[in-house]
Scaffold this active site. Structure first.
Site, short mmCIF file in Angstrom:
data_model
loop_
_atom_site.label_atom_id
_atom_site.label_comp_id
_atom_site.label_asym_id
_atom_site.label_seq_id
_atom_site.Cartn_x
_atom_site.Cartn_y
_atom_site.Cartn_z
N SER A 64 0.79 -1.15 -0.50
CA SER A 64 -0.09 0.10 -0.11
C SER A 64 1.30 1.47 -0.17
CB SER A 64 -1.20 0.15 1.61
OG SER A 64 -1.98 1.02 1.38
N ASP A 285 -3.14 7.31 -2.68
CA ASP A 285 -2.01 5.81 -2.22
C ASP A 285 -1.34 4.56 -3.75
OD1 ASP A 285 -4.43 3.75 -2.55
OD2 ASP A 285 -3.59 3.26 -0.34
N ASP A 289 -6.35 2.18 -3.40
CA ASP A 289 -7.92 2.26 -2.45
C ASP A 289 -7.68 3.36 -1.17
OD1 ASP A 289 -5.21 1.84 -0.59
OD2 ASP A 289 -6.69 -0.31 0.75
N ARG A 517 -3.96 5.68 21.23
CA ARG A 517 -4.23 4.29 21.58
C ARG A 517 -3.49 3.06 20.86
NH1 ARG A 517 -5.51 4.02 16.19
NH2 ARG A 517 -5.28 1.23 15.89
N PRO A 518 -2.59 2.27 21.31
CA PRO A 518 -1.75 1.71 20.39
C PRO A 518 -1.65 1.33 19.31
CG PRO A 518 -2.52 0.05 22.08
CD PRO A 518 -3.47 1.44 21.78
N GLY A 520 -2.35 -0.37 15.47
CA GLY A 520 -2.15 -1.46 15.21
C GLY A 520 -1.10 -2.31 13.98
N THR A 521 -1.06 -1.17 13.69
CA THR A 521 -0.22 -1.62 12.49
C THR A 521 2.15 -1.07 12.33
OG1 THR A 521 -0.28 0.50 11.10
CG2 THR A 521 -1.80 -1.31 10.42
N ARG A 526 -0.16 6.43 19.13
CA ARG A 526 -0.95 7.54 18.41
C ARG A 526 -1.60 8.06 19.55
NH1 ARG A 526 0.14 6.24 13.50
NH2 ARG A 526 -0.82 4.00 12.59
C1 LIG Z 1 -4.75 6.62 12.30
C2 LIG Z 1 -4.60 5.92 11.29
O1 LIG Z 1 -4.57 6.60 9.82
N1 LIG Z 1 -4.92 4.76 11.25
C3 LIG Z 1 -4.83 3.93 9.89
C4 LIG Z 1 -4.27 2.68 10.60
O2 LIG Z 1 -4.19 1.80 11.56
P1 LIG Z 1 -3.57 2.05 13.33
O3 LIG Z 1 -4.00 0.77 14.04
O4 LIG Z 1 -3.76 3.17 13.46
O5 LIG Z 1 -2.04 2.08 12.84
O6 LIG Z 1 -3.49 1.86 9.31
C5 LIG Z 1 -4.36 1.43 8.49
C6 LIG Z 1 -4.72 -0.11 8.06
O7 LIG Z 1 -4.99 1.00 6.94
C7 LIG Z 1 -5.74 2.26 8.86
O8 LIG Z 1 -6.96 1.60 9.04
C8 LIG Z 1 -6.07 2.91 10.12
O9 LIG Z 1 -6.93 4.07 10.06
#
Ligand SMILES: CC(=O)N[C@H]1[C@@H](OP(=O)(O)O)O[C@H](CO)[C@@H](O)[C@@H]1O
Length: 557
Positions: A64, A285, A289, A517-518, A520-521, A526
């Site tokens: 992505s 991007d 998507d 929040r932590p 997830g990726t 954050r």
């Molecule tokens: C604040 C932010 O942009 N969070 C993104 C990011 O997730 P996080 O869990 O915040 O890392 O990546 C996800 C997958 O692409 C998307 O769904 C989400 O919106």
């Protein structure tokens, strides 16, 4: 059932050198670490296809918006949605396993996966697509090996956007038609034509509007070229078409996070735009998507090439939701229907957009869910018409079967304004990707919604409401997992010190809102905040930051 020893043996040969976890975005890492992960994922995609009656499942190779040296892999369910959560856990187990035999046997008993490679039985297919990264095509060949080893059909679409592959899988399973790029673009074109006939305030395409699409030097450029071939949308100017590096200083994620004009590797394209033109700038991007629009502060377009840190105002996912909700409501009001309409956001949506949506009134209902497209999509499917966007530009409008059959009945049984409104809503369902958020479809969607509203410039759209001042931070800590949240991530429950500070700050500053929040990726925490005064907000956020670092530990240097 005995599992073919060849399969076990091959899987054992492909063992990743580090631990991987299937996140919201599948597996992602530096491309050189991925061959074993991708091979095992090929086996897993085949197993998923064998576990349910279906024509096919999908497997997309992409990272992505990540840098070009990364890559990733994700599996698509037969209905075109993201991989089931239970299978996400199975995926992580299989990819990391020292003893794949045990997991394959479990799949056989618990998920009815039949491991026979007997060629006489009817076997489903794995549909594969990949983005424009150098490592993508070679990785797809490993999927081919894995799928064929399992005795399943392998169908490769080559370079496609992630949402195109989602669409192909959905259509093949649900509509029983041969999914291909032609019918993907024909649906878009049909939707645009119907709206231009029945709803566009100004039908002349000779207008002075130009659409500049930053393709992030990714696969989205090929899709945009097809789009210009299949549809009658004029004045599309693609930039970052592949001469520069993928996602580097360009693309939807870069624009949304940095609010600066992208570096354009092929600026001669925009130099030809007349100086008096109204320009809609937007960015896709890397796998197309996500889509965001933006307004540069400088209006001499021909002199923009992006090396000057030119600031932009971003119209992100919240604005797309608002635009979609206004137009859907406008048509529905003419129908006097009982169709339910939900707009789904996450806690990252700007509070001003949430208030604007709430003020629209019936039939619009607004919901907040946890971060991650799958949560938004699931909630959206509970409504007849579900509108969802993440602030980062990923989203779509989903129409239920109930909504579509209601609209078809109106078209058959009425005339005049009512019939036209139903036709226009059905046209929106043909433009918006019904499987997942899609930047190409959303470009057509946004451009048509603007024309329905009669807005030639982006400022009319932007002026609907003013974003609350907000602040976003990514913090590196030792252990992000110590942070726990509840209420769709809006309240912190642990660590205790952080939850107390956040509660106190919220109570003493009721017009401010904070989110911790932590991720997830990524390996970060954050922080997000919004409120009436930016300086006060920044000061409050600094207090939160200090407590987060104390509670979760500063990273070792
Ligand atoms: C604040 C932010 O942009 N969070 C993104 C990011 O997730 P996080 O869990 O915040 O890392 O990546 C996800 C997958 O692409 C998307 O769904 C989400 O919106």
């Amino acid at each position: 059932m005995t599992i073919d020893e060849n399969i076990i043996c091959e899987i054992q040969n492909w063992k990743p050198s580090q631990l991987f976890s299937y996140g919201t975005a599948g597996f992602r890492a530096r491309a050189n670490l991925l061959p074993p992960v991708v091979f095992r994922c090929g086996i897993l995609a085949a197993a998923r296809a064998l576990s349910v009656p279906c024509v096919c499942v999908g497997l997309m190779i992409t990272a992505s918006h990540n840098p070009s040296e990364d890559n990733g892999v994700k599996i698509i369910e037969p209905d075109g949605s993201m991989l089931d959560e239970k299978w996400e856990r199975i995926a992580s187990k299989l990819i990391n396993s020292e003893n794949p035999r045990e997991i394959l046997q479990e799949l056989c008993f618990e998920e009815n996966v039949c491991w026979t490679t007997d060629s006489k039985s009817i076997r489903p297919a794995v549909y594969v697509g990949y983005d424009s990264r150098e490592s993508s095509e070679p990785l797809s060949r490993l999927v081919e090996q894995a799928v064929k080893l399992m005795g399943l059909k392998y169908k490769c679409f080559g370079r496609v956007t992630t949402p195109q592959l989602h669409y192909f899988v959905k259509v093949a399973n649900e509509d029983g038609i041969q999914a291909n790029k032609e019918n993907y673009f024909q649906r878009l074109s049909m939707g645009w034509d119907i709206l231009s006939q029945y709803a566009f305030a100004d039908n002349s395409e000779s207008e002075n509007v130009f659409r500049v699409v930053d393709c992030a030097n990714g696969v989205g450029h090929e899709a945009m070229q097809d789009l210009t071939h299949f549809t009658k949308i004029d004045n599309i100017v693609c930039v970052n078409t592949g001469n520069g590096e993928l996602n580097k200083h360009c693309g939807a994620d870069f624009i949304q996070k940095n609010t600066v004009f992208p570096i354009i590797s092929d600026p001669f394209h925009i130099k030809s735009i007349p100086s008096n033109a109204l320009v809609h700038f937007c960015s896709l991007d890397g796998d197309a998507d996500r889509l965001v629009y933006f307004i540069p502060e400088k209006t001499e377009y021909s002199s923009l090439s992006g090396s000057s840190n030119q600031r932009v105002r971003v119209l992100e996912g919240d604005r797309l939701s608002v635009l979609a909700a206004i137009v859907v409501k406008k048509f529905l009001d003419l129908l006097q229907s009982n169709l339910s309409v939900g707009v789904i956001q996450t806690a990252y949506a700007n509070g001003a957009s949430t208030q604007f949506l709430k003020d629209l009134g019936k039939p619009i209902q607004v919901e907040c869910v946890s971060t991650g497209v799958k949560h938004l999509e699931r909630a959206a499917r509970r409504y007849d018409i579900g509108i969802f966007w993440e602030a980062n530009g990923h989203g779509t409008i989903l129409f239920s079967e109930n909504a579509k059959s209601f609209l078809r009945k109106i078209i058959e049984s009425t005339t005049g304004q009512k019939k036209n409104a139903a036709l226009c809503l059905l046209a929106l369902s043909s433009i918006a990707n019904q499987a997942t958020g899609d930047a190409i479809c959303n470009f057509v969607l946004a451009e048509s919604l603007l024309k329905v509203m009669g807005w030639q410039d982006l400022v009319s759209w932007e002026s609907l409401y003013q974003d609350l001042p907000n602040c976003y931070k990514a913090l590196h800590v030792q252990n992000k997992e110590l942070i726990q949240t509840t209420d769709q991530e809006r309240k912190v429950t642990a660590p205790h010190s952080l939850s107390v500070v956040m509660k106190n700050l919220s109570e003493s500053n009721p017009s401010y809102r904070f989110l911790v929040r932590p991720s997830g990726t990524e390996n970060i925490v954050r922080l997000y905040g919004e409120g009436p005064s930016l300086p006060t907000l920044k000061c409050l956020m600094e207090q939160i930051e200090t407590v987060v670092l104390q509670a979760c530990g500063t990273p070792e240097s």
